[in-house]
Write a protein that holds these residues in place. Structure first.
Motif, PDB file in Angstrom:
ATOM      1  N   UNK A 123     -36.390   3.394 -43.744  1.00  0.00           N
ATOM      2  CA  UNK A 123     -37.720   3.993 -43.832  1.00  0.00           C
ATOM      3  C   UNK A 123     -38.341   4.230 -42.451  1.00  0.00           C
ATOM      4  N   UNK A 124     -37.944   3.371 -41.488  1.00  0.00           N
ATOM      5  CA  UNK A 124     -38.560   3.514 -40.169  1.00  0.00           C
ATOM      6  C   UNK A 124     -37.740   4.409 -39.244  1.00  0.00           C
ATOM      7  N   UNK A 125     -36.570   4.869 -39.731  1.00  0.00           N
ATOM      8  CA  UNK A 125     -35.627   5.589 -38.859  1.00  0.00           C
ATOM      9  C   UNK A 125     -36.276   6.799 -38.183  1.00  0.00           C
ATOM     10  N   UNK A 126     -37.116   7.528 -38.944  1.00  0.00           N
ATOM     11  CA  UNK A 126     -37.709   8.747 -38.380  1.00  0.00           C
ATOM     12  C   UNK A 126     -39.151   8.537 -37.952  1.00  0.00           C
ATOM     13  N   UNK A 127     -39.564   7.246 -37.856  1.00  0.00           N
ATOM     14  CA  UNK A 127     -40.965   6.971 -37.568  1.00  0.00           C
ATOM     15  C   UNK A 127     -41.341   7.460 -36.167  1.00  0.00           C
ATOM     16  N   UNK A 128     -42.478   8.104 -36.101  1.00  0.00           N
ATOM     17  CA  UNK A 128     -42.985   8.517 -34.796  1.00  0.00           C
ATOM     18  C   UNK A 128     -44.255   7.757 -34.457  1.00  0.00           C
ATOM     19  N   UNK A 129     -44.638   6.839 -35.402  1.00  0.00           N
ATOM     20  CA  UNK A 129     -45.845   6.056 -35.170  1.00  0.00           C
ATOM     21  C   UNK A 129     -45.656   5.152 -33.956  1.00  0.00           C
ATOM     22  N   UNK A 130     -46.680   5.077 -33.118  1.00  0.00           N
ATOM     23  CA  UNK A 130     -46.615   4.248 -31.925  1.00  0.00           C
ATOM     24  C   UNK A 130     -46.544   2.776 -32.291  1.00  0.00           C
ATOM     25  N   UNK A 131     -47.254   2.390 -33.373  1.00  0.00           N
ATOM     26  CA  UNK A 131     -47.328   0.980 -33.739  1.00  0.00           C
ATOM     27  C   UNK A 131     -46.153   0.509 -34.580  1.00  0.00           C
ATOM     28  N   UNK A 132     -45.519   1.458 -35.284  1.00  0.00           N
ATOM     29  CA  UNK A 132     -44.384   1.070 -36.130  1.00  0.00           C
ATOM     30  C   UNK A 132     -43.139   1.830 -35.700  1.00  0.00           C
TER      31      UNK A 132
END
Lengths: 279, 255
Positions: free
Chosen positions: B28-37
């Motif tokens: 789920x986090x593989x494509x995360x662009x969030x700075x915090x996550x």
């Protein structure tokens, strides 16, 4: 049945004229009284003027119904509880703490054996405090275990891995290992089944014969008392005192089937039951 | 064969849910662009970098050192005082108000005082950890020794056991289940206080590293430190449970 003879040799006589070894009673209780603080103030008298004697090598059962103060008496005899009045002497010596010559088998084996020690260590534990070396401790523990009919292999197990009857055998082995002259037993077979109970009764008769032990056993079972003992002492009334004494002449060697089928056994049993019922 | 099968089942049951959670996080986090996550992959990479530079080992060592020293103090002081307080009712009654007062005082409140008196550094951290985490061991030891005193007393006395044998062969083992359950509470508690103490009063250790990472917006390092501490707590619990099993094998409930 005979009336109670209040005449016991006094302490002074014992001390000033040391009698020959065989005449000193293994246990002499004289005028023992014990009270406890009552829940709502005051005191409750449990034992009043209890006197009895046990000859060396004699087997005496103390019977009485629940709550008569049998266990209190045993704790006084064992030196676990100070007496208010009177005295207890073991082999002529005044008891003011647990005597070394006496070994106690308690009613509840699950509370008397240490569950964290192996069976062997449980049996050997009192020997350690008596300064017996490690090798001899182990040897004496094994000997005692074999003597109570257990396999030496159980020495490595923990008590919880044994049946109730086997655990009580371990407790008896521990009492034998300290090589005491006197065995004090508090309803030792109250929590085992009937067959185990008979086996343990015969075991006690055997070790008592082989070690020439004096035995005082507390029980509420008349059959057991008659089967095992040379003399039965009844404890009754409130506060409790010795109410009757019965001499049991069934010989030294007994067995469950024959002894309990004899006329003498039945007569004694009947006599005791009717005496106790009359009160 | 059956035995191998049951081992496989046990391993799958024990690791299935954690593996599922980690897998889900990873995906789920593989494509995360969030700075915090940030993606879990990047967090792991940041951790690998910490390992290469030796920073991770240094911080782990510092934290583990504090934890172990504090734990020794907790065990010795907690069990020792528990023995005295459990055995001697009068001492317990005399000390009860002071004990309850000290126990109700949160360790965090005392941190500024400890900082002032002991300064930044090891002694302050160890003192804080020991103070905060000693209570479960102490209170359970008191209870354990109190109940151990009476239970086997008749046996010990009638068989004339020496004082030493009574304490080592009867009282300590009888109190052991209670003591161990106290330690079970103190262990993770101590891990937590290690982190807090390092956050306020240290220039090294995992707690310090997490706080510094947060303050410098090194979000990956912050997350990695958090995961390491969580894992440490887990490992400590698993190892401790095994230790208890070994120590309490005689206990009827263990089998």
């Amino acid at each position: 049945m005979k009336e109670i003879d209040p005449m016991l040799s006094t302490a002074d006589e014992l001390d000033s004229h040391p009698a020959p070894q065989e005449q000193i009673p293994a246990l002499a209780v004289k005028g023992l009284s014990k009270s406890f603080p009552a829940p709502r103030g005051g005191t409750r008298r449990v034992l009043a003027d209890v006197s009895l004697e046990v000859a060396p090598g004699e087997f005496v059962c103390i019977i009485g119904s629940s709550g008569t103060g049998k266990t209190t008496l045993l704790r006084c005899l064992a030196g676990l509880q100070p007496v208010d009045a009177g005295e207890v002497r073991v082999a002529g010596r005044l008891v003011n703490g647990p005597p070394a010559a006496m070994a106690v088998v308690f009613q509840d084996y699950s509370r008397s054996l240490m569950p964290w020690l192996t069976v062997g260590s449980n049996v050997a534990l009192p020997l350690k405090s008596r300064g017996v070396g490690k090798a001899e401790r182990t040897a004496r523990a094994i000997t005692a275990l074999v003597e109570v009919g257990l396999d030496p292999g159980v020495a490595a197990l923990h008590p919880a891995q044994l049946s109730g009857g086997m655990q009580q055998r371990v407790a008896i082995a521990r009492a034998l290992a300290v090589e005491a002259d006197m065995l004090l037993m508090d309803e030792p077979f109250a929590s085992v089944d009937a067959q185990t109970r008979s086996d343990l009764e015969d075991l006690v008769l055997k070790v008592r014969r082989e070690h020439d032990l004096s035995v005082v056993m507390i029980t509420h079972d008349i059959d057991e008392a008659v089967y095992l003992s040379d003399r039965v002492v009844t404890l009754g009334s409130s506060p409790a005192t010795v109410t009757h004494e019965f001499t049991v002449d069934l010989g030294a060697v007994r067995n469950q089937l024959d002894t309990k089928s004899t006329r003498e056994f039945a007569d004694l049993r009947r006599e005791m039951l009717s005496t106790l019922a009359r009160r | 064969m059956k035995r191998v099968g049951s081992i496989v089942v046990a391993v799958v049951t024990a690791t299935g849910l954690p593996a599922l959670i980690i897998g889900a996080w990873w995906l789920l986090s593989a494509d995360s662009t969030s700075f915090y996550f940030p993606p879990l992959r990047e967090i792991v990479e940041a951790g690998a970098e910490q390992w290469r530079t030796g920073e991770l080992q240094r911080n782990l060592g510092a934290s583990a050192g504090n934890w172990v020293i504090a734990l020794c103090i907790i065990l010795i002081a907690g069990i020792g005082a528990g023995f005295v307080l459990g055995r001697y009712r009068g001492v317990h009654q005399a000390l009860f108000p002071v004990l309850e007062f000290a126990r109700s005082m949160p360790a965090v409140v005392l941190l500024p005082v400890m900082l002032l008196v002991l300064g930044q550094g090891r002694s302050m951290q160890v003192a804080a950890i020991a103070y905060a985490a000693v209570w479960p061991v102490l209170l359970n030891s008191i209870e354990g020794f109190r109940s151990a005193g009476s239970q086997m007393d008749d046996v010990a006395r009638s068989y004339r056991l020496s004082r030493w044998d009574r304490v080592t062969r009867i009282e300590i083992p009888a109190a052991l289940p209670r003591i161990l359950s106290g330690v079970a509470v103190s262990l993770p508690l101590a891990v937590g206080v290690v982190v807090i103490a390092e956050m306020v009063g240290s220039t090294e250790g995992l707690g310090h590293a997490i706080l510094r990472a947060q303050q410098t917006f090194e979000v990956r390092d912050m997350w990695f430190g958090t995961i390491v501490i969580g894992s440490l707590g887990y490992v400590v619990t698993v190892v401790y449970r095994w230790l208890c099993w070994v120590l309490l094998r005689w206990h009827p409930e263990t089998n």
